[in-house]
Write a protein that holds these residues in place. Structure first.
Motif, PDB file in Angstrom:
ATOM      1  N   PHE A 225      -4.076   2.818   6.652  1.00 35.56           N
ATOM      2  CA  PHE A 225      -5.261   2.541   5.571  1.00 35.56           C
ATOM      3  C   PHE A 225      -5.960   4.041   5.563  1.00 35.56           C
ATOM      4  O   PHE A 225      -5.841   5.189   4.085  1.00 35.56           O
TER       5      PHE A 225
ATOM      6  N   GLY B 150      -4.681   2.950  -0.052  1.00 33.91           N
ATOM      7  CA  GLY B 150      -3.442   2.831  -0.275  1.00 33.91           C
ATOM      8  C   GLY B 150      -3.234   1.351  -1.231  1.00 33.91           C
ATOM      9  O   GLY B 150      -2.822   1.044  -2.020  1.00 33.91           O
ATOM     10  N   ASP B 151      -3.805   0.714  -1.091  1.00 30.02           N
ATOM     11  CA  ASP B 151      -4.152  -0.808  -1.903  1.00 30.02           C
ATOM     12  C   ASP B 151      -3.799  -1.022  -2.996  1.00 30.02           C
ATOM     13  O   ASP B 151      -4.696  -0.740  -3.653  1.00 30.02           O
TER      14      ASP B 151
ATOM     15  N   THR C  23       2.891  -4.736   2.812  1.00 33.68           N
ATOM     16  CA  THR C  23       1.603  -5.631   3.257  1.00 33.68           C
ATOM     17  C   THR C  23       1.898  -7.463   3.271  1.00 33.68           C
ATOM     18  O   THR C  23       1.312  -7.942   3.571  1.00 33.68           O
TER      19      THR C  23
ATOM     20  N   GLN D 246      -9.028   2.906  -1.874  1.00 39.59           N
ATOM     21  CA  GLN D 246      -8.797   1.260  -1.564  1.00 39.59           C
ATOM     22  C   GLN D 246      -7.915   1.038   0.267  1.00 39.59           C
ATOM     23  O   GLN D 246      -7.188  -0.157   0.144  1.00 39.59           O
TER      24      GLN D 246
ATOM     25  N   SER E  72       0.818  -0.559  -0.084  1.00 37.45           N
ATOM     26  CA  SER E  72       0.327   0.143   0.238  1.00 37.45           C
ATOM     27  C   SER E  72       1.230   1.038   0.024  1.00 37.45           C
ATOM     28  O   SER E  72       2.113   1.186   0.526  1.00 37.45           O
ATOM     29  N   HIS E  73       0.238   2.017  -0.293  1.00 36.42           N
ATOM     30  CA  HIS E  73       1.423   3.222  -0.434  1.00 36.42           C
ATOM     31  C   HIS E  73       0.128   4.874  -0.341  1.00 36.42           C
ATOM     32  O   HIS E  73      -0.580   4.913  -0.313  1.00 36.42           O
TER      33      HIS E  73
ATOM     34  N   SER F 130      -5.544   4.642  -5.857  1.00 33.23           N
ATOM     35  CA  SER F 130      -5.157   3.708  -5.228  1.00 33.23           C
ATOM     36  C   SER F 130      -6.089   4.299  -3.357  1.00 33.23           C
ATOM     37  O   SER F 130      -6.024   4.064  -2.583  1.00 33.23           O
TER      38      SER F 130
END
Length: 426
Positions: free
Chosen positions: A117, A133-134, A174, A131, A75-76, A128
């Motif tokens: 998140f 960052g997912d 993750t 989501q 994730s970012h 993203s």
């Protein structure tokens, strides 16, 4: 199998004996044939498994190697600035301002990783964000180099900061997947001449019997299943599950074909298709029975919307939610172009109403695509004045290029055209 097990050069052995050439790609367990994934993934290096079915192939596979962390999930939070490659930026920033914000978010994420998140959803500059960052799973080389190197050179749970041409990324590694490399001999399953002759004889007999007797009864006696009826227009090419079968459509519309006629067609890679012309719909309005499957869901949803709207009463949005037996949900960073509401889908009507309604005002029930909504806009951010319109102009140019293709269909829609192509055996 004995030859494959002891082969000095498995790759050469595969290419000599397989209908599918050797593939050196490392494959994660989730991408293996589902029915045999456990056995294949647990196989020791050098061992052979099979034969097993994979689609229309018989296969035997030999494990050539195993790679830890071949695929990764991360994730970012992207913080962009003026001059980066990211469109639809939320706010104008200098590089220094972007770096400072990214470092601040990094400190928050390191202090409490569980909040990543929500930090991504509230701050990330790319799609993203919805989501959290997912970015899902990806393999080496699929992301830009600094991003790729951080993810694949660090363990699961590592959170850090990298810079790319898109801006500054706060990254959270993750998950990682191991993968195996297989050498697989795959041979196509093809019918023998005896099987082909047997099927041909059965198909011809069925065609003859069905022309004289009841189609469904003949099929049942032959242990065959009759597919659902297919409705086609004169110029259609697709024929239900059989795919592109213009020959069947052309036969159905032939002036010499009558209702009740049966004909056998030989279809490449499918077999024999025996078709019966059940009904000819004359030009004009369709019957109520024919229109029902299309109209009924629309009318049913309208009735549902009326019943749901009647329950949505209250002085506040929380009271309305309580009366309706649901929870109040949050949706952030919605625009007219990005009208994708989390857990609901694309709802332009709802988002458009939000912009017109004004801050802190509660709407009346809105009938959307996926349900009935009551909304309360909490923040409406006015778009900043653009210093230049290059990105917007480029976007419009891309849209305009497709306009020419819409002219002819529009003219056809308005014109009275008599299509006689079917008479010329097209």
């Amino acid at each position: 199998m004995p030859g494959f097990t002891g082969a000095a050069n498995p790759i050469e052995f595969v290419n000599e004996n397989s209908d599918v050439p050797y593939d050196s790609t490392y494959v994660a367990k989730k991408d293996l044939p589902a029915q045999f994934a456990d056995q294949l993934f647990a196989l020791p290096e050098g061992q052979v498994f099979g034969p097993y079915m994979n689609g229309n192939l018989y296969c035997i596979s030999k494990v050539m190697g195993r790679k830890a962390g071949a695929n990764a999930k991360a994730s970012h939070i992207l913080i962009s600035y003026e001059g980066t490659q990211v469109p639809n930026k939320k706010e104008k920033r200098t590089k220094e301002e972007a770096k400072a914000k990214a470092e601040q978010l990094l400190a928050q994420a390191l202090a409490n990783p569980a909040t990543f998140f929500f930090l991504a959803m509230s701050n990330s500059d790319d799609s993203s964000a919805q989501q959290g960052g997912d970015l899902g799973y990806f393999g080496p080389g699929q992301m830009v180099k600094p991003f790729n190197d951080f993810v694949f050179n660090n363990p699961v749970g590592k959170i850090g900061l990298v810079e790319t041409d898109f801006g500054f990324h706060v990254i959270n590694v993750t998950e990682k997947q191991d993968a195996i490399r297989l050498a697989t001999i795959a041979q196509k399953i093809e019918p023998s001449e005896a099987t082909t002759d047997k099927i041909y004889t059965k198909a011809v007999k069925f065609e003859m019997d069905a022309n004289e007797k009841d189609f469904e009864k003949v099929a049942k006696a032959a242990s065959l299943t009759v597919n659902p009826a297919v409705k086609v227009k004169m110029m259609d090419e697709q024929f239900g599950a059989a795919g592109n079968q213009r020959q069947i459509v052309r036969w159905a519309f032939d002036s010499k074909t009558n209702v009740g006629d049966v004909k056998r067609f030989e279809v490449v890679n499918v077999g024999n298709v025996i078709a019966k012309l059940k009904k000819v719909n004359e030009k004009g309005l369709m019957t109520v029975e024919e229109a029902k499957p299309m109209v009924e869901p629309i009318l049913r949803n309208k009735k549902k919307a009326e019943k749901i709207s009647a329950k949505m009463k209250g002085s506040s949005i929380q009271a309305i939610a309580t009366a309706s037996g649901v929870a109040v949900q949050q949706a952030v960073d919605l625009t007219v172009e990005n009208a994708n509401i989390p857990n609901a889908g694309f709802e332009r009507k709802v988002v458009g109403t939000a912009f017109a309604l004004g801050v802190n005002k509660v709407s009346a029930p809105i009938e959307g695509n996926a349900g009935v909504y009551v909304i309360k806009p909490t923040l409406i951010t006015k778009a900043p004045v653009l210093k230049d319109h290059k990105d917007y102009v480029a976007k419009l140019k891309g849209q305009v290029q497709g306009y020419a293709g819409r002219v002819i269909p529009a003219l056809k829609e308005e014109a009275k055209i008599e299509d006689n192509r079917g008479k010329f055996n097209y």
